[in-house]
Every structure is written in C-alpha cells, then in structure tokens.
Design an enzyme around this catalytic site. Structure first.
Site, PDB file in Angstrom:
ATOM      1  N   LYS A 253      39.877  37.829  32.278  1.00 49.51           N
ATOM      2  CA  LYS A 253      39.821  38.104  33.712  1.00 49.51           C
ATOM      3  C   LYS A 253      38.353  38.181  34.138  1.00 49.51           C
ATOM      4  O   LYS A 253      37.519  38.718  33.407  1.00 49.51           O
ATOM      5  CB  LYS A 253      40.549  39.428  33.971  1.00 49.51           C
ATOM      6  CG  LYS A 253      40.746  39.823  35.419  1.00 49.51           C
ATOM      7  CD  LYS A 253      41.551  41.124  35.460  1.00 49.51           C
ATOM      8  CE  LYS A 253      41.845  41.579  36.863  1.00 49.51           C
ATOM      9  NZ  LYS A 253      42.663  42.837  36.864  1.00 49.51           N
ATOM     10  N   SER A 328      46.650  42.627  39.570  1.00 48.15           N
ATOM     11  CA  SER A 328      45.511  41.804  39.960  1.00 48.15           C
ATOM     12  C   SER A 328      45.107  40.781  38.902  1.00 48.15           C
ATOM     13  O   SER A 328      44.300  39.886  39.171  1.00 48.15           O
ATOM     14  CB  SER A 328      44.311  42.702  40.262  1.00 48.15           C
ATOM     15  OG  SER A 328      43.930  43.448  39.111  1.00 48.15           O
ATOM     16  N   SER A 352      48.164  46.256  36.868  1.00 52.00           N
ATOM     17  CA  SER A 352      47.580  44.925  37.003  1.00 52.00           C
ATOM     18  C   SER A 352      47.652  44.050  35.773  1.00 52.00           C
ATOM     19  O   SER A 352      47.362  42.860  35.844  1.00 52.00           O
ATOM     20  CB  SER A 352      46.120  45.045  37.448  1.00 52.00           C
ATOM     21  OG  SER A 352      46.052  45.506  38.776  1.00 52.00           O
TER      22      SER A 352
END
Length: 654
Positions: A253, A328, A352
């Site tokens: 990420k 996310s 997330s």
C-alpha cells in the site's frame, strides 16, 4: 520532533490500546511392502490427487505391487494430462524397483544429472545421477532423509504419487493463483526464474491495470524490479535462497515508506516524496529477498473505504468492475485478487485490511497492535493503526506475517510482542485445526435486513461448515455492543498531529510540512477536503473527550471480550467481515461496524473468503482472538479454508 520522542508518543497510544508438501517423502517408501492383498484403504496426499485426475483407480489395494506395464500406463496418463509428449516404457516385469523407477523418470523427462547424498546409493552406481535428479526436482524422494532404498519395490500408492509429481513437473507454470510455494517449486524445477516471473507479472499489470480493463489498482511500479529479480536469480544459484520469500514479488500500500519509490498516501501533494528509509516492514521483506514490485492505490490518506485518491483515481473491483474494491487498502486488495503479485501489505485502522479482503475474496490479517512495527507508515491514528498481510491463501499470509512481525526499537509498541511470537506462524497450518475448537458466533452481527441478508446467509452457511469441520458453534451476545461499537474512531482526533510529525521526519525534502499547507495547496481529493479541514481544526489532544476514549473505550471493549470468551470457553469469535457487499461505484458504501471489534480492542482478526452472492460478489468471514493469539487464528482459518476452498479467481481477468 525527533524519532525517539515520536515513538515515545506512539508507546503511549499502544499502552492504552501443511498440508504436507507434495514433495514430502511417503512413509510407505520406508520398506519393501508385502504383496499380500490388503483391504483397499482410502488414498491420501499426492496419490489421491492422481486418482482425482484419473491416472489410477482407488479400487487397487494401496500396498499391492505395481507391474512395469501398469506403471508405464499410469505415468503416460499423467504426461498426456499435463500436455507432454513423453512416453514412459519399461521392460515387462511383475514389479518395479525404486532405482529403476528413478532411472525411467530421469531418462524420460531428460532431467539433468544431479549429485545425491543417500547413504545407500554409491556414487559409482549407474543409477546414482538419476536418483539425484529425481530428488533435486522433487519428484521422488528417499525413504528417509538419508536413505533411498533403491531395491524397494513400488506399490500402487507410490506409483500414483509419482504420477502426480510427474504431471506437476511437466505441466506449464501457471501464473494465475500461484502461491509462494508453487513459485519456489517451479524455480527449483528450473521451469521458472525470478526475472521471468517478474516479467509475467509486469505483462499482466500492463494488460489489466494500464490498458484494456484498467482496474487502476497501482500507483507506482518499481522500475528496478527486473534488475532486482535478475540479481536474486544469481544469488540463489551461488548462495541459495534467503527465505521462502526469496524472489517473490510483493505489492505494498502506498502509505508504507519506500526509499526507492515515492510514498504518496494517494495524494497529489506527495507525488514526488521519496523517504530516506524504508518502512520497517518493507525493510524486513527486502531482507528476506522479497521484491517490492509496486505501490498500490488507497483511499487518500486511508480516510475511507472506497479507494479513491487524487493521485491514483478510483480503483475498480476485479470481480465486478462497476463496484468498489473496499478500502482503504483497496489497491492492494484488487491487485492481489487480480494476480498482479503473490501477496501484499495493507494497513488497518478500523477495517482497512479486512474490508478489501472481504470484497476481493482474500485472506487479510489485522495483527495485534504491537506485533509488527508501524515505523515508516503514514499514520491515520496510531492508537489503532497496524500494518498486515493480504494474500490469496492463509499459508501465504502466514509467511508474510513471519517476515514482518517482531520488535523494532523505533516503535516502542512492539516491545509488548516480545515473547509472544512463535518460531513460525506456518507451524499452525493445521488442516484439522477446527476439530474441538469452540467458536463464538456473534448473533447480533448477523442481521436480516434486505441489504445485509445476502452476507448473513453466506456467513450462516460458513458457520455450518465450521461445525462440519469439527468446531462447536456457540451463539453469544456481546454485552453492551451498541455502546462498545458506538465509540468514534480516533482518526478524527490523532491524524493532524501524527501526520505533521511524519512530515517533519521527511526533513528538507518534504513537499509540505503541515496538514495546513497540504490543504492550502489544493492538491487533495476534493470529496474529503472538508473532512481534512475538520481534523485540522483540532488544536490539541488534551481534551476530556479524547482522554475518555483513550482510557475507557479500549479497556471496556477488551474486558468485555475477554470475559465473554472466558465465560464460554471460546477459542475465537466469528462474524461477517462486512455486513454488506461491495457497492456500485457512485453509490454509498456501507461495510457496517463489525470491523471495529478488533480495532477497538487491539485484538487480532483474520478475514477469510466465505463464498459469493448470487451476483458473484465476494463475502468474508472474520475470526477474532485474544491479543497475540495469531497462531490460533491461523490454525482456525487454515482449517476452514482447506475445508471449503471458497476463493475463486475473478473471471473478468483470466
């Protein structure tokens, strides 16, 4: 603020907050079997796989000796099924010795000669190099670690097991749904190089992320990935593998610091920001020999669950291109589901990792706060923040957790994990792990509303599977659940102060130095500008409201969960990872509040694929256990995964 002081604050937040390998030797190889006709037993392992592929018949007694003509037929069926043109031929005889089988396999497959080290195979023997070859290529191994038993005779069980391994060797390497072990095996068998593997992934990314479909999951691709892979190929030949992650492409990420690529949090404001050092978890992966292939899109600064950012745009769900991928960590989720790499890292403040894992039919682990370092991760709320693995299998997630867990002097919270980390989480990959387990079913988190019933129905079916696999499902009611889950996330309080500290650590190269400057730049996602302004309006954390949440929320939630689990003698609690499935892009996304149980207690949780709705949307089931009890979670999740095999690759991305 210097790094040590920064982590002093982090410490305060933390305080309140195999399956047997296909290459393994068969125990039946240990001695020459009797030719007496025994009762037919159920075949297992590679022999069972061969029968499933119709290379043999379960009606044959396992310990009966196979003839040479039958062995040739069995092997030829395997070769044909794998797409090979090899023809296995032996002189007619009533039985086949292991040395003759090794010679046949090595010769027919044209395996290069390899040295062997078995005590009962003299180097001068003509068959020695063949024994070395079949062993090196993981087709035929010894009766024991140091003995091959060359004069032992093959049974049907052994013949079938060998036929599956021949099939596995001949068939072409398949990138889609590959695992860490299948990659390493293909490299062992010289069917693949790490450089070739990276190129295949880059080709797939170009096809599905940059052209045609464009699921828009990645922000930056490592320009040196092929060069790194080539060096790792050389290193393996000269020194061997560093670990099981040697040469394995990983996607992280884009809020994990990388010293060789920008770290942006998805924001235009940080598009050229390259930190001085790797995040601790990234550094650990590199040390193990993993290749950081790319940085994934995320919901900007990890604020939301739909994965849209000013820099990366809107990521699509590979199972339904008009739906959200969750967030996310949606870029990591979509890219791993789409087979752009073996596995990845996400972050989880309130769900997330687990939300996109559920929406993308993945395994996602939210570790105990303090198990793995947060150093070098752009913070959202350090009281709740963790970084963890996202993968297509529990095994691969466990391998990543092995590599990234541990003490880091720059994150004092990790001191709590000392003494709580096993030698390897892969030791808990127990296919019978659910037998005798007591699993609490959070009945309040199984609603029957029209929007939530499709998920509830799948999770109820998953609970029946848990019982079928030997677990006991115990209906439970969580005391004061509305109060416990009604507390706000601390991202609304801590973000401004912790982001400013992160920016300060970037030093003179920081494009901006405060959240105020970022907002004033206008280089942010417009839809969350007001939310950023609200967070920026906070002038301090020394408010009674914040202190009450810090002092009471975690303690109340933790005490309630511990008492509930103790009263009912539970190993874990299960519930839907999300209460609803992925919504269509443009519509509101509701994932529910289930994910707060783990975030608000600091307890670990794992989301595992539970199935698909009639519309083809993935659903996950979440297991939560006590602090630092990741081994139990992995054991339970692995047993469930192996007993159901719910994960399916997206048909839209063949």
């Amino acid at each position: 603020m210097n790094k040590q002081l920064r982590w002093t604050r982090k410490a305060a937040f933390a305080i309140v907050t195999s399956v047997m390998l296909a290459t393994a030797p068969l125990s039946a190889f240990a001695a020459t079997p009797s030719t007496s006709s025994a009762a037919v037993a159920v075949y297992t392992g590679d022999a069972a796989k061969a029968i499933a592929l119709q290379f043999g018949s379960e009606s044959k007694a396992k310990n009966k000796l196979v003839t040479s003509s039958e062995l040739s037929t069995i092997f030829n069926k395997a070769a044909k099924a794998a797409g090979g043109t090899q023809s296995f031929k032996l002189k007619n005889s009533d039985s086949v010795t292991r040395k003759d089988a090794a010679t046949l396999i090595a010769g027919t497959l044209k395996l290069p000669p390899k040295p062997e080290s078995y005590k009962d195979v003299p180097d001068k023997e003509a068959y020695a190099s063949a024994v070395g070859a079949v062993s090196a290529f993981q087709i035929m191994t010894g009766s024991t670690a140091d003995r091959f038993n060359p004069s032992g005779k093959l049974t049907y069980e052994q013949a079938y097991a060998l036929s599956y391994r021949i099939y596995d060797y001949i068939k072409p390497f398949e990138l889609v749904e590959a695992t860490i072990s299948s990659i390493q095996k293909a490299v062992d068998q010289e069917k693949l190089t790490y450089e070739g593997l990276v190129q295949q992934y880059l080709d797939r990314i170009a096809k599905y992320d940059d052209q045609n479909t464009s699921i828009n999951a990645l922000i930056t691709i490592n320009p040196k990935a092929l060069e790194i892979a080539k060096e790792l190929d050389k290193e393996r030949k000269t020194k061997g593998k560093r670990s099981s992650l040697h040469g394995i492409p990983i996607i992280v990420k884009d809020n994990f610091d990388t010293s060789d690529m920008p770290t942006t949090a998805g924001c235009l404001c940080l598009k050229d920001s390259i930190p001085k050092e790797d995040a601790d978890q990234v550094a650990l992966l590199k040390k193990q020999g993993a290749i950081i292939l790319a940085k994934a899109n995320l919901h900007e600064f990890a604020f939301g669950i739909t994965t849209e950012s000013s820099l990366g745009g809107q990521t699509l769900n590979p199972y339904a291109l008009d739906h959200y991928p969750g967030g996310s960590s949606g870029g990591t989720g979509a890219s791993i589901a789409a087979n752009f790499a073996l596995a990845g890292l996400g972050t989880d403040t309130g769900g997330s990792i687990r939300i996109p894992s559920s929406f993308n039919s993945l395994v996602g682990i939210r570790p105990t706060v303090g198990l793995s370092s947060r150093d070098g991760i752009i913070p959202l709320a350090l009281t709740q923040d963790v970084g963890g693995p996202m993968a297509r299998t529990v095994t691969d997630a466990a391998i990543l957790l092995d590599a990234t867990a541990g003490y880091d002097k720059d994150d004092v919270a990790t001191a709590y994990a000392v003494g709580h980390i096993p030698s390897s989480y892969t030791n808990y990959l127990d296919v019978n792990g659910l037998k005798g387990a007591r699993i609490g079913v959070a009945v309040e988190l199984l609603p029957e509303t029209a929007a939530e019933k499709p998920v509830t129905d799948i999770v109820k079916a998953a609970i029946k599977d848990i019982e079928r696999l030997g677990g006991t499902a115990v209906p439970i009611e969580i005391p004061n659940i509305k109060t416990l889950l009604g507390y706000p996330s601390l991202s609304g309080y801590e973000f401004k102060f912790q982001l400013n500290e992160y920016l300060a650590e970037l030093g003179d190269k920081a494009p901006y130095h405060t959240l105020t400057e970022i907002i004033d730049s206008g280089q942010v996602l417009k839809s969350q500008l007001e939310s950023m302004k609200t967070r920026n309006a906070r002038t301090e954390l020394e408010t009674q409201e914040y202190k009450d949440i810090i002092l009471y929320r975690t303690k109340q939630n933790r005490d309630a969960m511990l008492k509930l689990m103790a009263d009912n003698n539970l190993d874990a609690i299960v519930y839907p990872s999300t209460s609803q499935t992925a919504a269509k892009i443009g519509e509101g996304q509701n994932a529910g509040v289930n994910n707060r149980l783990s975030a608000f207690t600091g307890f670990p949780a794992i989301s595992v694929p539970a199935g698909f709705t009639p519309e083809g949307l993935p659903v996950g089931i979440e297991f939560m256990a006590r602090s630092f009890d990741e081994p139990t979670l992995i054991k339970l999740a692995y047993a469930y995964e192996q007993g159901t095999h719910n994960r399916k690759a997206p048909v839209l991305l063949p």
